[in-house]
Write a protein that holds these residues in place. Structure first.
Motif, PDB file in Angstrom:
ATOM      1  N   ARG A  44       0.804  -1.225   0.000  1.00  0.00           N
ATOM      2  CA  ARG A  44       0.000   0.000   0.000  1.00  0.00           C
ATOM      3  C   ARG A  44       0.835   1.273   0.000  1.00  0.00           C
ATOM      4  O   ARG A  44       0.286   2.368  -0.100  1.00  0.00           O
ATOM      5  N   ARG A  45       2.149   1.120   0.081  1.00  0.00           N
ATOM      6  CA  ARG A  45       2.980   2.299   0.339  1.00  0.00           C
ATOM      7  C   ARG A  45       2.917   3.338  -0.766  1.00  0.00           C
ATOM      8  O   ARG A  45       3.143   4.521  -0.520  1.00  0.00           O
ATOM      9  N   ARG A  46       2.629   2.902  -1.991  1.00  0.00           N
ATOM     10  CA  ARG A  46       2.578   3.865  -3.096  1.00  0.00           C
ATOM     11  C   ARG A  46       1.160   4.356  -3.363  1.00  0.00           C
ATOM     12  O   ARG A  46       0.911   5.001  -4.386  1.00  0.00           O
ATOM     13  N   GLN A  47       0.248   4.045  -2.459  1.00  0.00           N
ATOM     14  CA  GLN A  47      -1.137   4.530  -2.518  1.00  0.00           C
ATOM     15  C   GLN A  47      -1.827   4.146  -3.823  1.00  0.00           C
ATOM     16  O   GLN A  47      -2.585   4.920  -4.386  1.00  0.00           O
ATOM     17  N   ARG A  48      -1.546   2.900  -4.280  1.00  0.00           N
ATOM     18  CA  ARG A  48      -2.187   2.417  -5.504  1.00  0.00           C
ATOM     19  C   ARG A  48      -3.245   1.366  -5.221  1.00  0.00           C
ATOM     20  O   ARG A  48      -3.880   0.877  -6.158  1.00  0.00           O
ATOM     21  N   LEU A  49      -3.408   1.020  -3.956  1.00  0.00           N
ATOM     22  CA  LEU A  49      -4.401   0.019  -3.569  1.00  0.00           C
ATOM     23  C   LEU A  49      -5.320   0.591  -2.479  1.00  0.00           C
ATOM     24  O   LEU A  49      -5.744  -0.116  -1.569  1.00  0.00           O
ATOM     25  N   ASP A  50      -5.631   1.871  -2.621  1.00  0.00           N
ATOM     26  CA  ASP A  50      -6.382   2.564  -1.569  1.00  0.00           C
ATOM     27  C   ASP A  50      -7.801   2.027  -1.391  1.00  0.00           C
ATOM     28  O   ASP A  50      -8.387   2.177  -0.316  1.00  0.00           O
ATOM     29  N   GLU A  51      -8.367   1.438  -2.447  1.00  0.00           N
ATOM     30  CA  GLU A  51      -9.757   0.965  -2.366  1.00  0.00           C
ATOM     31  C   GLU A  51      -9.862  -0.472  -1.853  1.00  0.00           C
ATOM     32  O   GLU A  51     -10.957  -1.017  -1.740  1.00  0.00           O
ATOM     33  N   VAL A  52      -8.709  -1.060  -1.523  1.00  0.00           N
ATOM     34  CA  VAL A  52      -8.674  -2.467  -1.133  1.00  0.00           C
ATOM     35  C   VAL A  52      -8.639  -2.616   0.387  1.00  0.00           C
ATOM     36  O   VAL A  52      -7.805  -2.002   1.059  1.00  0.00           O
ATOM     37  N   LYS A  53      -9.537  -3.430   0.903  1.00  0.00           N
ATOM     38  CA  LYS A  53      -9.441  -3.894   2.291  1.00  0.00           C
ATOM     39  C   LYS A  53      -8.655  -5.187   2.302  1.00  0.00           C
ATOM     40  O   LYS A  53      -8.909  -6.084   1.489  1.00  0.00           O
ATOM     41  N   PHE A  54      -7.693  -5.306   3.211  1.00  0.00           N
ATOM     42  CA  PHE A  54      -6.929  -6.535   3.369  1.00  0.00           C
ATOM     43  C   PHE A  54      -7.396  -7.271   4.614  1.00  0.00           C
ATOM     44  O   PHE A  54      -7.526  -6.664   5.687  1.00  0.00           O
ATOM     45  N   ILE A  55      -7.651  -8.547   4.461  1.00  0.00           N
ATOM     46  CA  ILE A  55      -8.011  -9.426   5.576  1.00  0.00           C
ATOM     47  C   ILE A  55      -6.883 -10.431   5.755  1.00  0.00           C
ATOM     48  O   ILE A  55      -6.549 -11.169   4.821  1.00  0.00           O
ATOM     49  N   LEU A  56      -6.277 -10.450   6.950  1.00  0.00           N
ATOM     50  CA  LEU A  56      -5.195 -11.382   7.259  1.00  0.00           C
ATOM     51  C   LEU A  56      -5.679 -12.315   8.368  1.00  0.00           C
ATOM     52  O   LEU A  56      -5.599 -11.994   9.555  1.00  0.00           O
ATOM     53  N   PRO A  57      -6.203 -13.471   8.013  1.00  0.00           N
ATOM     54  CA  PRO A  57      -6.747 -14.391   9.010  1.00  0.00           C
ATOM     55  C   PRO A  57      -5.649 -15.073   9.819  1.00  0.00           C
ATOM     56  O   PRO A  57      -4.484 -15.135   9.408  1.00  0.00           O
ATOM     57  N   HIS A  58      -6.029 -15.570  10.995  1.00  0.00           N
ATOM     58  CA  HIS A  58      -5.119 -16.312  11.866  1.00  0.00           C
ATOM     59  C   HIS A  58      -5.556 -17.776  11.885  1.00  0.00           C
ATOM     60  O   HIS A  58      -6.716 -18.084  12.184  1.00  0.00           O
ATOM     61  N   ALA A  59      -4.634 -18.693  11.605  1.00  0.00           N
ATOM     62  CA  ALA A  59      -4.967 -20.117  11.647  1.00  0.00           C
ATOM     63  C   ALA A  59      -5.210 -20.557  13.087  1.00  0.00           C
ATOM     64  O   ALA A  59      -4.591 -20.045  14.023  1.00  0.00           O
ATOM     65  N   PRO A  60      -6.097 -21.519  13.291  1.00  0.00           N
ATOM     66  CA  PRO A  60      -6.285 -22.092  14.629  1.00  0.00           C
ATOM     67  C   PRO A  60      -5.070 -22.923  15.033  1.00  0.00           C
ATOM     68  O   PRO A  60      -4.303 -23.384  14.176  1.00  0.00           O
ATOM     69  N   SER A  61      -4.887 -23.117  16.304  1.00  0.00           N
ATOM     70  CA  SER A  61      -3.799 -23.955  16.805  1.00  0.00           C
ATOM     71  C   SER A  61      -4.241 -25.411  16.769  1.00  0.00           C
ATOM     72  O   SER A  61      -5.223 -25.787  17.410  1.00  0.00           O
ATOM     73  N   ILE A  62      -3.523 -26.237  15.990  1.00  0.00           N
ATOM     74  CA  ILE A  62      -3.901 -27.643  15.809  1.00  0.00           C
ATOM     75  C   ILE A  62      -2.661 -28.528  15.974  1.00  0.00           C
ATOM     76  O   ILE A  62      -1.528 -28.060  15.797  1.00  0.00           O
ATOM     77  N   PRO A  63      -2.843 -29.793  16.304  1.00  0.00           N
ATOM     78  CA  PRO A  63      -1.687 -30.703  16.359  1.00  0.00           C
ATOM     79  C   PRO A  63      -1.100 -30.909  14.961  1.00  0.00           C
ATOM     80  O   PRO A  63      -1.834 -31.173  14.015  1.00  0.00           O
TER      81      PRO A  63
END
Length: 245
Positions: A44-63
Motif C-alpha cells: 500500500r505504500r505507493r497509494q495504488r491500492l487505496d480501495e482495497v481492504k486486506f483481511i489477514l486471518p489467523h490459523a487455529p492452533s492444531i496438532p
C-alpha cells in the motif's frame, strides 16, 4: 480435528478510500496474520491500492504431525516435511483441508454479502496459506478476481477434480504463483509441478522463479504481487463497483 475450531478474528487493514475490493491473504504454518502485516503496508505504500481492504486471518492452533504432534497455527495437518518434492503430498489431511476451505468460502461470502462483488475479491497466501488459497479459490462457487500462491503447491492434486464445482467459476481466473529456486521446505520442484498441473488442466496460471531464494519472500516478489493486485483490482474511483457477472 474439531469442526468447531477456536478461531481468532482476522487482522484487518481497512481501505483508505472507498472500499471497492478485498484481498484475503493467508499466512503459512506456524505464523499468524500479523506476520504479513508489513507486506500489506509495503503493497500500500505507493497509494495504488487505496480501495482495497486486506483481511489477514489467523490459523487455529492444531496438532501438527511433523512437529511431533505439538500444536501450532495451521490450516491443516502435515505429516512430513523433508525437503523432497513428494513429502507434502504424503497422507494429506483432507478433512483439515476441507474445514479450512469452508472457512475461506464463508469469508468470501461475507465480503459479497457486505457489497463487494466476487470479481473484486482476491485470495492468496504464502506456503501452506498459498496452498489453501489456490484450493479454496479454484473450488469457489463464485468468480473471483484472482488467486495468489507464494512458495506453495496444489493440494489433493491426485483427486483435485473431485472438489471442483460444476460449472467451474474460476477456470479463467488469473493465478499468480511464485517460488524461490532454493526452497527446501516446499520443494521448488513441487511448486513447478503444481503450476504445470494447473496449466495442463487449462487454468490461467503464471509462474515466477526467484534466484537464490529459499522458503521466504523478496521485494521483487512483493512488487510482482502488488502489480498483480493493481491489474486485477483496478481502482474504480467514483464509479460504482462493477456488477458480478
Amino acid at each position: 480435528m474439531s469442526s468447531t475450531l477456536m478461531r481468532a478474528p482476522p487482522l484487518l487493514f481497512p481501505a483508505t478510500a472507498r472500499h471497492t475490493a478485498t484481498v484475503i491473504f493467508v499466512h503459512g504454518l506456524g505464523d499468524t496474520g500479523h506476520g504479513w502485516g508489513s507486506a500489506v503496508e509495503n503493497w500500500r505504500r505507493r497509494q495504488r491500492l487505496d480501495e482495497v481492504k486486506f483481511i489477514l486471518p489467523h490459523a487455529p492452533s492444531i496438532p501438527i504431525t511433523c512437529n511431533m504432534g505439538m500444536r501450532m497455527p495451521g490450516w491443516y495437518d502435515i505429516a512430513r516435511i523433508d525437503g523432497s518434492a513428494e513429502s507434502l503430498r504424503t497422507n494429506e489431511d483432507e478433512r483439515g483441508i476441507l474445514l479450512s476451505q469452508a472457512y475461506f468460502h464463508e469469508m468470501i461470502q461475507k465480503e459479497i454479502d457486505a457489497g463487494i462483488p466476487a470479481d473484486r475479491i482476491v485470495i492468496g497466501g504464502f506456503s501452506q496459506g498459498g496452498a489453501i488459497s489456490i484450493f479454496s479459490g479454484l473450488t469457489a462457487k463464485v468468480k473471483l478476481a484472482g488467486i495468489i500462491g507464494l512458495s506453495s503447491y496444489l493440494l489433493l492434486s491426485l483427486k483435485f477434480a473431485e472438489f471442483l464445482p460444476k460449472p467451474e467459476f474460476n477456470k479463467e481466473t488469473p493465478i499468480f504463483m511464485a517460488h524461490g529456486d532454493s526452497d527446501q521446505v516446499v520443494n521448488t520442484a513441487l511448486g513447478r509441478k503444481s503450476y504445470d498441473l494447473l496449466k495442463d488442466m487449462g487454468y490461467n496460471a503464471t509462474f515466477s522463479l526467484y534466484a537464490d531464494m529459499g522458503h521466504s519472500a523478496c521485494l521483487e516478489e512483493l512488487d510482482e504481487v502488488e502489480a498483480f493486485l493493481r491489474e486485477n483490482l483496478p481502482a474504480l474511483g467514483n464509479n460504482e463497483a462493477k456488477p458480478e457477472l
